[in-house]
Every structure is written in structure tokens, then in C-alpha cells.
Scaffold this active site. Sequence first.
Site, PDB file in Angstrom:
ATOM      1  N   LEU A 164     -17.526  48.221 -12.359  1.00 15.68           N
ATOM      2  CA  LEU A 164     -18.436  48.096 -13.480  1.00 15.68           C
ATOM      3  C   LEU A 164     -18.031  46.839 -14.233  1.00 15.68           C
ATOM      4  CD1 LEU A 164     -18.733  51.726 -14.939  1.00 15.68           C
ATOM      5  CD2 LEU A 164     -20.476  50.450 -13.680  1.00 15.68           C
ATOM      6  N   ASP A 165     -19.017  46.049 -14.643  1.00 13.41           N
ATOM      7  CA  ASP A 165     -18.738  44.866 -15.423  1.00 13.41           C
ATOM      8  C   ASP A 165     -17.930  45.245 -16.664  1.00 13.41           C
ATOM      9  OD1 ASP A 165     -19.647  41.909 -15.763  1.00 13.41           O
ATOM     10  OD2 ASP A 165     -20.004  42.834 -17.719  1.00 13.41           O
ATOM     11  N   ALA A 166     -17.108  44.311 -17.141  1.00 15.78           N
ATOM     12  CA  ALA A 166     -16.272  44.601 -18.315  1.00 15.78           C
ATOM     13  C   ALA A 166     -17.109  45.040 -19.505  1.00 15.78           C
ATOM     14  CB  ALA A 166     -15.429  43.376 -18.673  1.00 15.78           C
ATOM     15  N   ARG A 195     -24.470  42.310 -11.184  1.00 14.98           N
ATOM     16  CA  ARG A 195     -25.115  42.384 -12.502  1.00 14.98           C
ATOM     17  C   ARG A 195     -26.616  42.630 -12.376  1.00 14.98           C
ATOM     18  NH1 ARG A 195     -21.861  40.575 -16.606  1.00 14.98           N
ATOM     19  NH2 ARG A 195     -23.632  39.926 -17.890  1.00 14.98           N
TER      20      ARG A 195
END
Length: 279
Positions: free
Chosen positions: A115-117, A202
Site C-alpha cells: 500500500l502506498d505510504a 497507484r
Amino acid sequence: MTASGVESEGPEGVRLQKVLAAAGVASRRVSEQLIAAGRVRVNGQVVTELGSRIDPTTDLVDVDGVAVQLDESKRYVILNKPRGVVSSMRDERGRPDLREYAKEWTERLFNVGRLDADTSGLLVLTNDGDLAHVLSHPSFGVTKVYIAKVEGRVTAQTIARLTRGITLEDGPIAADKARLLSASDAGGGSLVELTLHSGRNRIVRRMMAEVGHPVVELVRRQFGPLHLGSLPVGGVRELTTVERGALLTLARRENGPQHDDASREADDSPSAASQEISP
């Protein structure tokens, strides 16, 4: 002692009802009833003989079509990842990573996908490379559900466009499902639920930006059969017996012959499974 925690009973294996009881399926007496009723399969074959013996380290068992975990060395953990935490067990740049959430377990856990930050929500930690491969490799099409808070008022036409398909710089993409949860007339933005099986980088943020509604906040609520539920941000827990059964059932179904080519081409090591691109 075998990997399943069941004591070996010699070269002929372990009685099936004993294995089921040790796995927490039911008491030995009830397990015998399940076997007699034809509700238990071993390696895909119904077994009704109470004297049947199996090898818990190699045989696959399911009850009513739901897989039973026999290998107790495997760990399956669900984390509600907070924003600001990177999806890595050790970040070389010193940013907050996942080690804090795995320290309770002695096994070497790794994250399944990323998961993206700036994205919070459901992340799976495990030491089961085979399961991680099924969950993370695009060829298996495991769905993920996201809730996105976006700028502007999203219309029904925009929702239809998301499911019909749009074109991004790396090709066309369509949501499996999309629905509008809320929209504010007072500039408070909108909440949109998106279901996707794509693992492209993303992808949720890029899709929403393409239709004119940049993402403000993004949460993954579901990953395959797993739901975040009421687990608080930063919360971590082992999967329940039912959740483990659902995951293993998915893995066994998807690891069939139709995916042999993809399995050979993909590296299903822990490091590869943890490198799935982020939403």
C-alpha cells in the site's frame, strides 16, 4: 511431531478425525460425524472411512469445500496500516515501516503486496509464500475494495465512466465495480467505493484524477475474502479460523492447472510477493 503439530502415528499416517480435531475444526467425535456424512475431502476425494489416515505435511483436507489449515508453522496476520508507514519490513531510508506490527510473532513475516505510504487500510502479513503468490500476482485477479475521499462532487455519469473504462498512460482500465457513497454540495468532496483486481501502480489515484476527482484520502477495506471490519488504524491480529479457511480455499482453487504457466514465470519468494505495486 509434524509441521501440523499432530504427532506422527507411523508410516501409515495420522487418523483423519485426529487431524481435524487438532486443526480446531471440531471435536474428534464431531469430526467422525463429518467424515461419515461425506463432508470431508482429502486431496479432492471424499473420504467416509473413519479409519482413514493421512499425512498432514503433504495431504490437502477440506470440510464442506473449505480448506483446513494443517501446517501450524504458517502465520496469517491482518494489519490496518496507518498513513505514513511504508510497506516494507525494513525501510532503508529510515521511514516508519512494518517491523513494529510484526514484532509479536517469532516467524519471519513479510507483507503481501504494497500500500502506498499515503494509503491506509488492509495489509496481509504472512510467512506463506504460496498464498502470497496467489494474492499478489495479477494473473489470479484477486479483488480489492477501496474507499476514496475525492475532491468535487462525483456524478452518476462519472461512476458509469469508471466501470465502462478509461484510458491512462499505461493503457485502458475499468473498475470491476464502482459506487458513490456520498457527495457534498458544500465543497466537502465525495466518497467513492472502487473494486479492482488490477495491481498497477497507484491505480486508484490515477483513475480518479483522470475523471477529474483527485484523491484526498484512500483506504483499502477488503482484500480477497478478507474484510477490515472494525480493526482500528494501527491494529493487528491473526486471522480467524474462518478467514484462514477462506484464504487457503482461494489459494488452492487459483493454483490449479490453468495458472501453471503464470506460476512458473512468477517468482513467489517472500521478497517478490511483497513488491506488488501500490494503489
